[in-house]
Design a protein around this motif. Structure first.
Motif, short mmCIF file in Angstrom:
data_model
loop_
_atom_site.label_atom_id
_atom_site.label_comp_id
_atom_site.label_asym_id
_atom_site.label_seq_id
_atom_site.Cartn_x
_atom_site.Cartn_y
_atom_site.Cartn_z
N ARG A 136 0.82 -1.20 0.00
CA ARG A 136 0.00 0.00 0.00
C ARG A 136 0.86 1.26 0.00
NH1 ARG A 136 -5.32 -0.14 1.81
NH2 ARG A 136 -6.15 -2.23 2.11
N LYS A 137 1.84 1.27 0.86
CA LYS A 137 2.66 2.48 1.03
C LYS A 137 3.56 2.73 -0.18
CE LYS A 137 6.15 2.27 3.70
NZ LYS A 137 7.09 2.12 4.80
N ASP A 138 4.28 1.72 -0.61
CA ASP A 138 5.28 1.91 -1.67
C ASP A 138 4.70 1.86 -3.08
OD1 ASP A 138 7.14 2.16 0.34
OD2 ASP A 138 8.01 0.16 0.05
N PHE A 139 3.68 1.04 -3.27
CA PHE A 139 3.17 0.83 -4.62
C PHE A 139 1.76 1.37 -4.84
CE2 PHE A 139 6.18 -2.67 -3.75
CZ PHE A 139 7.16 -2.29 -4.64
N GLY A 140 1.13 1.86 -3.78
CA GLY A 140 -0.19 2.46 -3.92
C GLY A 140 -1.30 1.45 -4.17
N PHE A 141 -1.11 0.21 -3.75
CA PHE A 141 -2.14 -0.80 -3.95
C PHE A 141 -3.33 -0.52 -3.04
CE2 PHE A 141 0.51 -4.61 -5.63
CZ PHE A 141 0.97 -3.82 -6.65
N VAL A 142 -4.52 -0.85 -3.53
CA VAL A 142 -5.75 -0.71 -2.74
C VAL A 142 -6.59 -1.97 -2.92
CG1 VAL A 142 -5.83 1.80 -2.86
CG2 VAL A 142 -6.94 0.47 -4.63
N ARG A 143 -7.50 -2.16 -1.99
CA ARG A 143 -8.43 -3.29 -2.12
C ARG A 143 -9.54 -2.89 -3.08
NH1 ARG A 143 -8.77 -4.88 4.22
NH2 ARG A 143 -6.76 -5.93 4.31
N SER A 144 -10.26 -3.88 -3.57
CA SER A 144 -11.28 -3.61 -4.59
C SER A 144 -12.45 -2.80 -4.05
CB SER A 144 -11.78 -4.93 -5.17
OG SER A 144 -12.37 -5.71 -4.14
N ASN A 145 -12.72 -2.86 -2.76
CA ASN A 145 -13.86 -2.14 -2.21
C ASN A 145 -13.46 -0.82 -1.54
OD1 ASN A 145 -12.52 -3.26 -0.09
ND2 ASN A 145 -14.31 -4.06 0.95
N GLU A 146 -12.27 -0.35 -1.75
CA GLU A 146 -11.80 0.88 -1.11
C GLU A 146 -11.88 2.06 -2.08
OE1 GLU A 146 -8.51 -0.50 2.15
OE2 GLU A 146 -7.83 -0.13 0.13
N VAL A 147 -12.09 3.24 -1.51
CA VAL A 147 -12.10 4.47 -2.28
C VAL A 147 -10.95 5.33 -1.76
CG1 VAL A 147 -13.38 6.55 -2.86
CG2 VAL A 147 -14.59 4.38 -2.60
N ILE A 148 -10.13 5.84 -2.65
CA ILE A 148 -8.97 6.64 -2.28
C ILE A 148 -9.29 8.11 -2.54
CG2 ILE A 148 -6.55 7.11 -2.75
CD1 ILE A 148 -7.01 4.43 -1.46
N TYR A 149 -9.07 8.92 -1.53
CA TYR A 149 -9.22 10.36 -1.66
C TYR A 149 -7.82 10.97 -1.70
CZ TYR A 149 -14.05 9.64 -0.27
OH TYR A 149 -15.36 9.22 -0.21
N GLN A 150 -7.56 11.79 -2.71
CA GLN A 150 -6.27 12.47 -2.82
C GLN A 150 -6.50 13.95 -2.71
OE1 GLN A 150 -4.56 11.11 -6.48
NE2 GLN A 150 -3.64 9.33 -5.48
N PHE A 151 -5.77 14.59 -1.81
CA PHE A 151 -5.89 16.00 -1.60
C PHE A 151 -4.64 16.69 -2.12
CE2 PHE A 151 -8.36 13.89 1.69
CZ PHE A 151 -9.59 14.49 1.52
N PRO A 152 -4.80 17.88 -2.72
CA PRO A 152 -3.61 18.58 -3.22
C PRO A 152 -2.70 19.00 -2.07
CG PRO A 152 -5.57 19.97 -3.41
CD PRO A 152 -6.03 18.63 -2.94
N GLN A 153 -1.43 19.00 -2.35
CA GLN A 153 -0.43 19.40 -1.35
C GLN A 153 -0.50 20.91 -1.14
OE1 GLN A 153 2.45 17.56 -0.06
NE2 GLN A 153 1.63 15.59 -0.70
N GLU A 154 -0.41 21.33 0.10
CA GLU A 154 -0.38 22.76 0.39
C GLU A 154 1.00 23.30 0.08
OE1 GLU A 154 -1.67 23.87 4.24
OE2 GLU A 154 -3.47 22.60 4.15
N LYS A 155 1.05 24.42 -0.60
CA LYS A 155 2.33 25.06 -0.91
C LYS A 155 2.66 26.05 0.17
CE LYS A 155 1.97 24.42 -5.84
NZ LYS A 155 1.95 25.04 -7.15
N LYS A 156 3.91 26.08 0.56
CA LYS A 156 4.33 27.00 1.62
C LYS A 156 4.76 28.33 1.06
CE LYS A 156 5.72 23.41 4.79
NZ LYS A 156 6.76 22.87 5.60
#
Length: 89
Positions: free
Chosen positions: A69-89
């Protein structure tokens, strides 16, 4: 009269301190030994950590899943991934 014995003594003293097997060289070699021993201990610790990781990868399914999950971004078939934009400093 005292010049020859003083010269011999100075010669012996010089090589005792500064010669190839002199006190300064012995000190440098001991410092090198200490550095090598520190590197050896660090390498042994790293080796033990890697051995534990190998065992975990071979036998612990949860650890293997966390790596996937951490290194390759794998997810289970019933999961939903939310991606938020990175805050710029």
């Amino acid at each position: 009269m005292y010049l020859f014995p003083a010269g011999c003594l100075a010669f012996i003293l010089f090589f005792t301190v500064f010669g190839d097997k002199g006190l300064l060289r012995i000190y440098e070699i001991r410092q090198d030994i200490v550095g090598v021993e520190e590197r050896l201990n660090g390498t042994k610790l790293e080796n033990e950590t890697l051995k534990r990781e190998i065992v975990a990868l071979k036998s612990d399914r949860r650890y293997l899943e966390s790596i996937a999950r951490k290194d390759f971004g794998f997810v289970r078939s019933n999961e939903v991934i939310y991606q938020f934009p990175q805050e710029k400093k």
